[in-house]
Design an enzyme around this catalytic site. Structure first.
Site: not given
Ligand code: NAP
Ligand code: MG
Length: 486
Positions: A154, A179-180, A182, A255-256, A289, A386
């Protein structure tokens, strides 16, 4: 002065390379939206190369597989030395790319020395057992690394997530493709260079920057990937578990995040509870989170608590994360800032009372005011979803019994907390609340020695703690017939 950017390519089979497509994407500074660097953009073709390299490095005759476990400890400890050597630079890079306030970035990077050493120390303590099976048999278990792991990171604490996931997978003896997120590739790339400097053999670590929809999907569907460890959103977590079941039944650790309840009883010490509850939701701009995003306050102290909470929020200094006195920096990007503002609008529309904050600060960068809603009801959107921003939602309750049920009435279960001076309140709450961690008279502090992960929709598996490597191992039972010689 901004830290110099040293690595922007993909890292595959021990080489820094451009992507197969030649594509790049920009990575930004959330403080002012400026471009920091262009980074190589990997997709399926690059993931295929990275997984192939990790698979070769996992072959039974590879340098990595032939290495003694004690040597893995040494490599990871050397890595800890290098992270400590470059701690200031890594903290600056993290702050630049993520908007994390420098003080927090420095604290997290400083703590990672202990974290790496703790996880490294587990590598040569992976042991099976001998088992008294029926019959004239000698039976024992071997614990063996699961294989090539895809680690999807994330953006909210990128360096820390990298360090925990990578060191655990390597301590177990796996090989990895990272995969970090983006938004935040820069610390992951730099830390990878340090792992190589520490002596990690060729192909053991590979990094593919890119988007979730392309590189992430390729990794989660790859038949040669044995396990995915992911931190991020609930929605993507579900997609990852589906992808894991689509072909080769990958293991998954998820971890979501959540919608964590913090309960303030009427006997709580408000001098402690008010600032801790604020830190629980405003730290890291609310991008945590375990954010205490449902704050249940007892009706007897409700008004007093709110007055103190507003006063506290107004004192939070928002601004440039590099300034030493800054307490809250910018949100990660425009999209997230707008998403948080959308939740604030929704809160107002659904009848919650906005008592401080609620607006963007300035027009450059992605700064938001620390925001408090009171009279929030359990069925409002801001009490259910969230938000991942600096928004404290305060709800009123009358009895412990009532608040335990309300606290549990969520699909999530990552964290919870209670402030009380009555040990029975603490015992009842900690026993009945459905969450992976629960704090009493404190909030937010985690340690590497204690397991971390969620109940229910907040995830699967645990990170940290003595058992963290187990999630990267397979158990093999060996049963041998004992020949009858006498
Ligand atoms: P996210 O989309 O869940 O991103 C986390 C990681 O997963 C990123 O590396 C992302 O790539 C990747 N990813 C996205 N779609 C995927 C897929 N279909 N298959 C495999 N990997 C995939 O989170 P976000 O869009 O950055 O943030 C959206 C929401 O997520 C936030 O508002 C928050 O509620 C939640 N979040 C929670 C945590 C936590 O600590 N639990 C951390 C971050 C975000 P990309 O870089 O392209 O997105
Ligand atoms: Mg994303």
């Amino acid at each position: 002065m901004a830290p110099q950017i040293k690595y922007t390519k993909l890292f595959i089979d021990n080489e820094w390379v451009d992507s197969q497509s030649g594509k790049t994407f920009d990575t930004y500074n959330p403080h002012d939206g400026s471009v920091i660097a262009s980074v190589a953009e990997g997709d399926k073709a690059d993931v295929d190369l990275a997984v192939a390299a990790a698979k070769r490095a996992f072959h039974r005759n590879s340098e990595w597989r032939l290495l003694d476990a004690s040597q893995r400890v040494k490599i990871l400890n050397k890595f800890a030395d290098l992270v400590t050597r470059d701690a200031q630079y890594i903290a600056e890079l993290e702050s630049l790319n993520n908007g994390m306030v420098m003080r927090m970035a420095q604290t997290l990077i400083a703590s990672s020395d202990d974290h790496i050493r703790y996880i490294a120390s587990l590598a040569d303590k992976i042991q099976g057992s001998t088992i008294p099976v029926d019959g004239d048999m000698f039976a024992y278990t071997l614990k063996q690394p699961v294989g090539v792991c895809g680690l999807i990171l994330p953006w909210n604490a990128p360096a820390l997530m990298y360090l925990h996931k990578i060191t655990t997978a390597l301590s177990a003896g796996c090989t990895v493709v990272v995969k970090p997120a983006e938004q935040t590739p820069l610390t992951a790339l730099y830390l990878t260079a340090l792992l190589v400097e520490a002596g990690l053999p060729k192909g053991v670590i590979n990094v593919v920057n890119g988007y979730g929809e392309t590189a992430g999907v390729a990794l989660t569907h790859h038949p040669d990937v044995a396990k995915i460890s992911f931190t991020g959103s609930h929605e993507v977590g579900k997609l990852i578990q589906q992808a894991a079941g689509a072909n080769n039944l990958k293991r998954v650790t998820l971890e979501l995040g959540g919608k964590s309840p913090l309960v303030i009883m009427d006997d709580a010490d408000l001098n402690v509870a008010v600032p801790v509850a604020a830190a629980g939701v405003f730290s890291n701009q609310g991008q945590i989170c375990i954010a205490a995003s449902r704050l249940y306050v007892h009706s007897k102290i409700y008004d007093k608590f709110i007055a103190a909470a507003i006063e506290h929020a107004k004192r939070i200094k928002v601004g440039d994360p590099r300034e030493p006195t800054t307490m809250q920096g910018p949100q990660i990007d425009k999209g997230m800032m707008e998403k948080v503002l959308g939740y604030i609008e929704k809160g107002k529309q659904e009848g919650a009372k906005l008592v401080t904050g609620g607006k963007r600060i300035g027009t450059s960068g992605y700064y938001l005011e620390p925001t408090i809603f009171v009279d929030v009801k359990d069925d409002m959107t801001i009490a259910k979803e969230e938000i991942f921003g600096p928004v404290q939602s305060i709800l009123k309750f009358d009895t412990l019994e009532e608040v335990i049920d309300r606290a549990n009435a969520t699909e999530f279960g990552l964290a919870a907390g209670i402030f009380t001076n009555d040990v029975n309140n603490a015992l009842q709450f900690t026993k009945h609340v459905e969450s992976g961690v629960v704090w009493v008279n404190t909030y937010l502090g985690t340690s590497i020695q204690a397991p971390f992960g969620g109940f229910k929709g907040s995830g699967l598996g645990r990170e940290r703690g003595m058992d963290c490597v187990e999630h990267y191992l397979e158990v093999k039972t060996v049963a041998m017939a004992v020949a009858k010689k006498f």
